[in-house]
Design a protein around this motif. Structure first.
Motif, mmCIF file in Angstrom:
data_model
loop_
_atom_site.group_PDB
_atom_site.id
_atom_site.type_symbol
_atom_site.label_atom_id
_atom_site.label_comp_id
_atom_site.label_asym_id
_atom_site.label_seq_id
_atom_site.Cartn_x
_atom_site.Cartn_y
_atom_site.Cartn_z
ATOM 1 N N MET A 24 0.820 -1.210 0.000
ATOM 2 C CA MET A 24 0.000 0.000 0.000
ATOM 3 C C MET A 24 0.853 1.259 0.000
ATOM 4 S SD MET A 24 -2.837 -1.505 2.681
ATOM 5 C CE MET A 24 -3.358 0.087 3.272
ATOM 6 N N ASP A 25 2.084 1.159 0.480
ATOM 7 C CA ASP A 25 2.979 2.317 0.489
ATOM 8 C C ASP A 25 3.568 2.616 -0.885
ATOM 9 O OD1 ASP A 25 2.912 3.342 3.108
ATOM 10 O OD2 ASP A 25 4.133 1.677 3.825
ATOM 11 N N ASP A 26 3.414 1.696 -1.824
ATOM 12 C CA ASP A 26 4.033 1.856 -3.140
ATOM 13 C C ASP A 26 3.090 2.439 -4.192
ATOM 14 O OD1 ASP A 26 6.411 0.656 -2.208
ATOM 15 O OD2 ASP A 26 5.543 -1.334 -2.508
ATOM 16 N N VAL A 27 1.810 2.511 -3.894
ATOM 17 C CA VAL A 27 0.851 2.935 -4.922
ATOM 18 C C VAL A 27 0.798 4.463 -5.030
ATOM 19 C CG1 VAL A 27 -0.549 0.873 -4.526
ATOM 20 C CG2 VAL A 27 -1.095 2.988 -3.320
ATOM 21 N N ALA A 28 0.239 4.924 -6.128
ATOM 22 C CA ALA A 28 0.036 6.359 -6.323
ATOM 23 C C ALA A 28 -1.291 6.774 -5.693
ATOM 24 C CB ALA A 28 0.040 6.681 -7.811
ATOM 25 N N MET A 29 -1.443 8.061 -5.454
ATOM 26 C CA MET A 29 -2.710 8.578 -4.925
ATOM 27 C C MET A 29 -3.759 8.562 -6.039
ATOM 28 S SD MET A 29 -2.754 9.320 -1.698
ATOM 29 C CE MET A 29 -4.018 10.569 -1.413
ATOM 30 N N THR A 30 -4.817 7.819 -5.807
ATOM 31 C CA THR A 30 -5.911 7.727 -6.766
ATOM 32 C C THR A 30 -7.023 8.704 -6.381
ATOM 33 O OG1 THR A 30 -7.047 6.033 -5.482
ATOM 34 C CG2 THR A 30 -5.402 5.279 -7.095
ATOM 35 N N PRO A 31 -7.976 8.963 -7.275
ATOM 36 C CA PRO A 31 -9.104 9.844 -6.907
ATOM 37 C C PRO A 31 -9.850 9.350 -5.666
ATOM 38 C CG PRO A 31 -9.023 9.575 -9.285
ATOM 39 C CD PRO A 31 -7.987 8.641 -8.716
ATOM 40 N N PHE A 32 -9.988 8.019 -5.521
ATOM 41 C CA PHE A 32 -10.721 7.520 -4.356
ATOM 42 C C PHE A 32 -9.940 7.745 -3.066
ATOM 43 C CE2 PHE A 32 -12.439 4.280 -1.446
ATOM 44 C CZ PHE A 32 -13.783 4.603 -1.529
ATOM 45 N N LEU A 33 -8.607 7.584 -3.115
ATOM 46 C CA LEU A 33 -7.793 7.865 -1.930
ATOM 47 C C LEU A 33 -7.860 9.341 -1.563
ATOM 48 C CD1 LEU A 33 -4.627 5.656 -2.582
ATOM 49 C CD2 LEU A 33 -6.443 5.266 -0.906
ATOM 50 N N VAL A 54 -11.121 -5.131 0.849
ATOM 51 C CA VAL A 54 -10.949 -3.676 0.819
ATOM 52 C C VAL A 54 -9.717 -3.298 0.004
ATOM 53 C CG1 VAL A 54 -10.505 -1.612 2.207
ATOM 54 C CG2 VAL A 54 -12.152 -3.318 3.009
ATOM 55 N N VAL A 55 -8.616 -4.027 0.202
ATOM 56 C CA VAL A 55 -7.392 -3.748 -0.563
ATOM 57 C C VAL A 55 -7.645 -3.932 -2.053
ATOM 58 C CG1 VAL A 55 -5.023 -4.521 -1.008
ATOM 59 C CG2 VAL A 55 -5.840 -4.292 1.333
ATOM 60 N N ASP A 56 -8.344 -5.015 -2.428
ATOM 61 C CA ASP A 56 -8.654 -5.251 -3.848
ATOM 62 C C ASP A 56 -9.479 -4.112 -4.425
ATOM 63 O OD1 ASP A 56 -7.306 -7.610 -3.698
ATOM 64 O OD2 ASP A 56 -9.081 -8.895 -3.636
ATOM 65 N N ARG A 57 -10.437 -3.632 -3.634
ATOM 66 C CA ARG A 57 -11.322 -2.572 -4.131
ATOM 67 C C ARG A 57 -10.609 -1.230 -4.246
ATOM 68 N NH1 ARG A 57 -15.990 0.286 -0.425
ATOM 69 N NH2 ARG A 57 -16.298 2.097 -1.779
ATOM 70 N N VAL A 58 -9.813 -0.884 -3.244
ATOM 71 C CA VAL A 58 -9.227 0.450 -3.186
ATOM 72 C C VAL A 58 -7.881 0.523 -3.906
ATOM 73 C CG1 VAL A 58 -8.392 2.271 -1.637
ATOM 74 C CG2 VAL A 58 -10.436 0.955 -1.033
ATOM 75 N N PHE A 59 -7.049 -0.527 -3.740
ATOM 76 C CA PHE A 59 -5.678 -0.477 -4.265
ATOM 77 C C PHE A 59 -5.449 -1.385 -5.464
ATOM 78 C CE2 PHE A 59 -5.435 0.627 0.249
ATOM 79 C CZ PHE A 59 -4.731 1.814 0.199
ATOM 80 N N GLY A 60 -6.225 -2.467 -5.582
ATOM 81 C CA GLY A 60 -6.041 -3.401 -6.677
ATOM 82 C C GLY A 60 -5.560 -4.753 -6.193
ATOM 83 N N PRO A 61 -5.835 -5.826 -6.972
ATOM 84 C CA PRO A 61 -5.478 -7.195 -6.547
ATOM 85 C C PRO A 61 -3.983 -7.471 -6.520
ATOM 86 C CG PRO A 61 -6.345 -7.187 -8.792
ATOM 87 C CD PRO A 61 -6.550 -5.807 -8.263
#
Length: 483
Positions: free
Chosen positions: A45-54, A250-257
């Motif tokens: 989760m620390d490696d992802v970019a900020m998405t519109p949902f975040l 939740v991780v799959d929905r917000v950050f991806g599988p």
């Protein structure tokens, strides 16, 4: 002889290896390499970019801080009408101003503990409904005791939102974006205070305008409820409770599988016992005193801003409200570059430099209370602008320095401890202004900021660029304390 040649040939010729075991060995080696590559290249989760949902999570989670700034600052303007309407003494005026802070003290501690028990999501909604309800009830107050009670319960649920919302933001935000996301919380507080000054200015000349002022908090409550309804529970909290399937969803929905959820320790049966470990006690003491030194002058200025502006000769009535609005704008503007300085400069260097400059502004006001208007505004501006960094760190540090299973509890205790000072200061500010004048009051504020500077020099940690697991550890791998 032919037999001898055949025997010699058999001895001299090396045996031919079996192809099947060799192939298995190659496949096993390849599998090990693939597993190592997978482990090295895993995405957290620390490696992802900020998405519109975040960003949406950050925006609507920051709404509680907006409400805090709004309801706290608006009472300062409303009191200019409430005091003559009810014929209140300085003591009653102070009680109404301080009651919300008593509520915040109770709410931060209880709210943080309950949030760690039942989750961020449920409390996230309950507190907004309660703030809206008690804001409406305050409109119908017929005496000072009813206002004190309504403001107290508003404070309880505003205080509860501190650990709820900031824990949620910290647990959803990638490490490199955490200072900006938590900066949004601080900016939201100042925005709420600035909007409150504008609303107060607009309603100042309206009959019973104070009722409209206090009741207007229902509007942001309704907007925030709509925005918060689809924000999920924190996956880190779910994992700490052993609800790994829900956390994975939740991780799959917000950050991806393709994003892994780092293993979380099981939630302790006695979370308060975790916080009594030596390293965490030291951190709570540091945070409680640091936040106290940061917020006491700020809360006093916001709660009794018009009175302070009058004391400095910046006009009366609407002119004093405009002066408070200008100071509030400096607070808001200062928080914007501080969001990025916390990453580029680091937490600790920015904190120390900011506190020194804040103290300088307050010392000018305390030593030269009769200064020209331009000097007064410049000194207030210096103090307010450089409050941006410490203002963000009062939200960021508590969430970085404690583990998920007790994060909200720790945030609540640290902020609740600091509110003891704000209660006393807010109750005492109008009394001190009347007894000693504005100069000594500003000098007392400067002394508090200097105390915060000295404490931070010895204890403030550097947590820039680290994961929450690293910053919350107390085994020498985390943020640590001191230089």
């Amino acid at each position: 002889m032919a037999a001898n040649v055949k025997a010699m040939t058999q001895v001299a010729s090396p045996p031919v290896p079996d192809a099947a075991p060799a192939a298995d060995a190659v496949m096993e080696i390849g599998g090990d390499v693939a597993r190592k590559v997978k482990r090295t290249a895993r995405k957290t989760m620390d490696d992802v970019a900020m998405t519109p949902f975040l960003r949406k999570i950050t925006f609507f989670s920051s709404g509680g801080a907006f409400l805090d700034g709004y309801v706290l600052s608006l009472i300062g303007v409303a009191l200019t009408q409430i005091v003559p309407a009810f014929g209140l003494s300085d003591t009653w005026s102070a009680a109404i101003g301080a009651s919300v802070l008593v509520g915040i003290f109770v709410g931060t501690i209880l709210g943080g503990y309950v949030t760690d028990l039942i989750g961020r999501k449920k409390m996230f909604i309950i507190d907004l409904v309660a703030i809206g309800l008690f804001s409406l009830l305050s409109v119908f107050a017929c005496g000072p005791w009813q206002l004190v009670a309504a403001r107290f319960f508003i404070g309880v649920f505003v205080g509860a939102d501190y650990p709820i919302a900031t824990s949620l933001i910290a647990e959803f935000t990638p490490a490199r974006h955490r200072s900006v996301s938590m900066g949004m919380v601080s900016a939201a507080w100042y925005l709420g205070a600035t909007v409150a000054a504008g609303v107060g200015y607009a309603l100042y000349g309206v009959d019973d305008g104070w009722k409209w002022m206090l009741g207007s908090a229902v509007i942001p409550c309704a907007i925030l409820l709509v925005g918060r309804h689809d924000i999920p529970e924190s996956p880190l909290w779910l994992a700490s409770k052993g609800r790994h399937g829900e956390a994975r969803a939740v991780v799959d929905r917000v950050f991806g599988p393709d994003v892994e959820l780092e293993p979380a320790p099981a939630a302790p049966k006695a979370p308060l016992r975790t916080l009594l470990r030596g390293g965490y006690v030291k951190r709570m003491v540091f945070l409680g005193v640091f936040i106290l030194c940061q917020v006491v002058p700020m809360y006093a200025i916001y709660t009794f801003g018009p009175d302070i502006m009058v004391a400095f000769g910046l006009g009366e009535g609407r002119e004093a409200i405009l002066g408070e609005s200008a100071v509030s704008l400096f607070f808001l503007i200062g928080s914007i570059p501080a969001m990025f300085w916390l990453n580029s400069m680091g937490r600790r260097p920015l904190l120390l430099r900011s506190l020194a400059l804040m103290a300088a502004g307050l010392l000018v006001l305390g030593l030269w209370p009769g200064a020209p208007v331009a000097v007064v505004i410049a000194a207030f501006g210096l103090y307010a602008f450089f409050s941006g960094g410490p203002g963000i760190l009062q939200w960021l540090y508590p969430n970085e320095l404690f583990p998920t299973e007790v994060r909200a509890t720790a945030v609540g205790i640290a902020i609740g401890f600091s509110r003891i000072g704000t209660i006393a200061a807010t109750y005492g500010t109008p009394l001190a202004l009347a007894a000693w004048g504005v100069g000594p009051v500003m000098l007392a504020a400067a002394a508090l900021v200097l105390l915060g500077l000295a404490l931070s020099y010895f204890m403030a940690p550097e947590t820039r660029g680290k994961s929450l697991a690293e910053t919350s550890a107390i085994d020498g791998t985390g943020g640590g304390s001191g230089r």
